[in-house]
Design an enzyme around this catalytic site. Structure first.
Site, PDB file in Angstrom:
ATOM      1  N   MET A 134      -6.392  -2.225  30.390  1.00 52.67           N
ATOM      2  CA  MET A 134      -5.927  -2.362  29.008  1.00 52.67           C
ATOM      3  C   MET A 134      -6.610  -1.337  28.103  1.00 52.67           C
ATOM      4  O   MET A 134      -6.294  -0.180  28.174  1.00 52.67           O
ATOM      5  CB  MET A 134      -6.209  -3.764  28.513  1.00 52.67           C
ATOM      6  CG  MET A 134      -4.938  -4.576  28.408  1.00 52.67           C
ATOM      7  SD  MET A 134      -5.238  -6.097  27.529  1.00 52.67           S
ATOM      8  CE  MET A 134      -3.586  -6.719  27.409  1.00 52.67           C
ATOM      9  N   CYS A 135      -7.549  -1.702  27.321  1.00 53.89           N
ATOM     10  CA  CYS A 135      -8.237  -0.909  26.299  1.00 53.89           C
ATOM     11  C   CYS A 135      -7.565  -1.138  24.945  1.00 53.89           C
ATOM     12  O   CYS A 135      -6.362  -1.361  24.866  1.00 53.89           O
ATOM     13  CB  CYS A 135      -8.269   0.589  26.540  1.00 53.89           C
ATOM     14  SG  CYS A 135      -9.155   1.062  28.038  1.00 53.89           S
ATOM     15  N   GLY A 136      -8.385  -1.069  23.905  1.00 52.87           N
ATOM     16  CA  GLY A 136      -7.868  -1.156  22.548  1.00 52.87           C
ATOM     17  C   GLY A 136      -8.337   0.056  21.778  1.00 52.87           C
ATOM     18  O   GLY A 136      -9.453   0.536  21.992  1.00 52.87           O
ATOM     19  N   ARG A 163      -8.892  -6.816  24.446  1.00 51.52           N
ATOM     20  CA  ARG A 163      -8.281  -5.691  25.153  1.00 51.52           C
ATOM     21  C   ARG A 163      -9.333  -4.814  25.827  1.00 51.52           C
ATOM     22  O   ARG A 163      -8.974  -4.001  26.694  1.00 51.52           O
ATOM     23  CB  ARG A 163      -7.464  -4.817  24.195  1.00 51.52           C
ATOM     24  CG  ARG A 163      -6.225  -5.467  23.659  1.00 51.52           C
ATOM     25  CD  ARG A 163      -5.385  -4.448  22.892  1.00 51.52           C
ATOM     26  NE  ARG A 163      -4.802  -3.476  23.787  1.00 51.52           N
ATOM     27  CZ  ARG A 163      -3.593  -3.588  24.339  1.00 51.52           C
ATOM     28  NH1 ARG A 163      -2.840  -4.609  24.056  1.00 51.52           N
ATOM     29  NH2 ARG A 163      -3.136  -2.666  25.151  1.00 51.52           N
ATOM     30  N   THR A 201     -12.202   0.222  22.418  1.00 51.42           N
ATOM     31  CA  THR A 201     -12.822  -0.815  23.243  1.00 51.42           C
ATOM     32  C   THR A 201     -12.243  -0.661  24.632  1.00 51.42           C
ATOM     33  O   THR A 201     -11.037  -0.481  24.787  1.00 51.42           O
ATOM     34  CB  THR A 201     -12.526  -2.231  22.717  1.00 51.42           C
ATOM     35  OG1 THR A 201     -11.130  -2.508  22.864  1.00 51.42           O
ATOM     36  CG2 THR A 201     -12.935  -2.388  21.269  1.00 51.42           C
TER      37      THR A 201
END
Lengths: 315, 228
Positions: free
Chosen positions: A1-3, A32, A157
């Site tokens: 994911m990652c944000g 995330r 993130t």
């Protein structure tokens, strides 16, 4: 994911709030990306002719040992003696910040010779980058991000897929002076692209796919392409999926791959422009209820510049 | 009877426990949800014929798997709104992100604003009415149901389409493999008008163009290998 999140303040009165507004946005992206976080801050420019280097010593990190504790003042003194230019040092979290009255190539070349164990996390006249493993809220507290004033910031993130959970593998990645990239997604042709870029003299330090993208854009910019065109060139050369936010000296840009694999939301008021992977990160911004909200179209570049925004605000 | 749940104070799971406990003949037929703040999966899996109004923006998978209920979002929604809806009504007053109404079997999804890419992907009987535009690859592999787009459609509309019926009023950036324009006959105008009325969207049914499957990709045919 990652944000990913980006925040760009149009009004001078808001600039004391950059760190606190950004921190709330970053905490909104905790689900995330809970394994590491990083923040690029555009604030407190170095005097004309000087640059800031954000530094980290990762020695021992891959063995899970304490790391990053260095006498940054002593390193600044060494640099001052070697380069015969004025240098000062401060600390934020376990990163050092050295301001040096020289250019970034000279300072980085000296560091690579004298202290090859030290990573240059970010460099430029305006940009500082702080990144670490842990939850966003932990990184924010450790680096005292809420207290930072400035014009704009991009932040990330991470939920790792393509390389280890370390400070080095965290975003943002510095592309060149005052320019950095955060990435949600993953690239599949980055081994080949890394070789191609190294063959053209670009330095790539980590095993991470997103660093390759950052250096790819730096390479396109070094060929003289304007920012928007450099980002568009990526549509042909980067294979994979991505939403990128790029911080520049005087603005920021957002681009999604042509398929739109990864999410993004944009919000704009007379006071600020914000981007985030999801609305959750925008929910606490002052004035969000009256903001214009939209989803950036895949395969289209969106960018804002400080001067232009101020002119627009005045007009 | 009307119930208000403030998600700034009440955990989402608690809201769902209450909504899922409702019986068909419950008196608590009107629910208002405050402070959604982009949370994911709000008002999913409802089966009772109640009306839930969400005041603000919702995150991913809002009103998924809906059966019988009416869910109104007074704001925007993230990915996959009304995913796999079986019946009932979902109305989004703002914009919807990607894959709105994906795999839906029945019911009506209304997006008053724009819907992003892959709207109605693999739709299986749901009806979708979009007041604005839809993004690329909308109605991809659509099997049944009707999609009405009052604005424009992005690239590759109706790619690998089965029997879903598509109507677009504005421009279409491109048709996907095996999707073709078809003649708009009287029966189609009536069908569009009826759906627009149910969706409470004001548009002239006669101004739409019709798209559907050429039915050439149902079985592999080496002569059509280029289309794959």
């Amino acid at each position: 994911m990652c944000g990913i999140v980006g925040l760009f303040l149009k009004r001078e009165e808001l600039r004391d709030n950059l760190g606190s507004m950004l921190s709330d946005m970053l905490i909104g992206m905790t689900e995330r990306g809970p394994d590491s976080a990083g923040i690029a801050l555009y604030h407190a420019p170095a005097p004309e002719g000087a640059i800031k280097l954000t530094l980290h010593d990762p020695s021992g990190e891959h063995r899970g040992e304490r790391h990053g504790e260095r006498d940054w003042g002593a390193i600044a003194s060494e640099m001052e003696a070697a380069l015969q230019v004025h240098c000062t040092a401060t600390m934020r979290g376990n990163h050092g910040l050295i301001t040096s009255a020289t250019d970034s190539d000279t300072a980085r070349a000296w560091l690579a010779r004298a202290h090859p164990e030290i990573r240059v996390v970010g460099y430029g006249q305006v940009m500082e980058i702080y990144k670490d493993t842990g939850l966003p809220i932990e990184v924010i507290d450790k680096y005292d991000i809420r207290a930072v004033a400035g014009t704009h910031a991009v932040s990330h993130t991470r939920m790792a897929t393509e390389s280890a959970v370390t400070t080095d593998g965290s975003h943002p990645f510095t592309a060149t002076d005052d320019m950095c990239l955060v990435h949600n997604g993953s690239l599949s042709n980055y081994f080949g692209l890394r070789q191609w870029l190294r063959g053209r003299g670009m330095e790539i330090e980590t095993e991470n796919d997103s660093e390759v993208a950052a250096k790819y854009f730096a390479y396109r910019l070094s060929q003289g392409l304007p920012l928007d065109e450099a980002l568009r060139a990526g549509f042909a050369d980067l294979d994979g999926f991505y939403t990128f936010a790029m911080g520049t000296r005087d603005g920021f840009a957002v681009v999604r791959d042509g398929i739109g694999c990864k999410p993004a939301q944009l919000a704009e008021t007379d006071d600020w422009v914000a981007m985030a992977s999801e609305f959750r990160s925008l929910a606490d911004l002052p004035g969000i209820d009256d903001a214009v909200l939209w989803e950036p179209k895949p395969g289209q570049v969106y960018s804002w510049r400080l001067g232009a925004a101020e002119q627009a605000a005045v007009a | 009877m009307s119930v208000t749940v403030n998600l700034a104070e009440t955990p989402l799971r608690e809201l769902h426990a209450q909504l899922h406990a409702l019986h068909e003949d419950s008196n608590e037929t009107s629910w208002e949800v405050l402070n959604p703040r982009g949370q994911h999966a709000i008002a999913v899996g409802l089966t009772a014929p109640v009306e839930v109004t969400i005041r603000g923006h919702a995150g991913y998978y809002c009103a998924g798997m809906n059966q019988n209920a009416t869910v109104v979002v007074d704001g925007h929604v993230g990915w996959g709104v009304a995913e796999n809806m079986m019946s009932g009504l979902v109305r989004v007053k703002g914009n919807a992100s990607q894959a709105a109404g994906a795999t839906g079997h029945g019911g009506l999804l209304v997006v008053e604003g724009d819907a992003a890419a892959r709207c109605g992907i693999s739709m299986k009987g749901i009806d979708i009415v979009v007041g604005g535009d839809v993004g690329h690859m909308s109605a991809f592999m659509g099997q049944a149901g009707t999609m009405i787009v009052c604005g424009n459609a992005g690239e590759a509309l109706g790619d690998s389409l089965y029997e879903a019926k598509l109507f677009v009023r504005g421009s279409v950036d491109g048709l996907g493999a095996d999707c073709v324009e078809k003649e708009m006959e009287e029966a189609h105008v009536t069908h569009v008008a009826e759906l627009l009325e149910r969706a409470q969207i004001n548009a002239d049914a006669a101004s739409f163009r019709r798209y559907g499957s050429a039915r050439k990709l149902y079985n592999f045919n080496v002569d059509h290998a280029d289309a794959y």
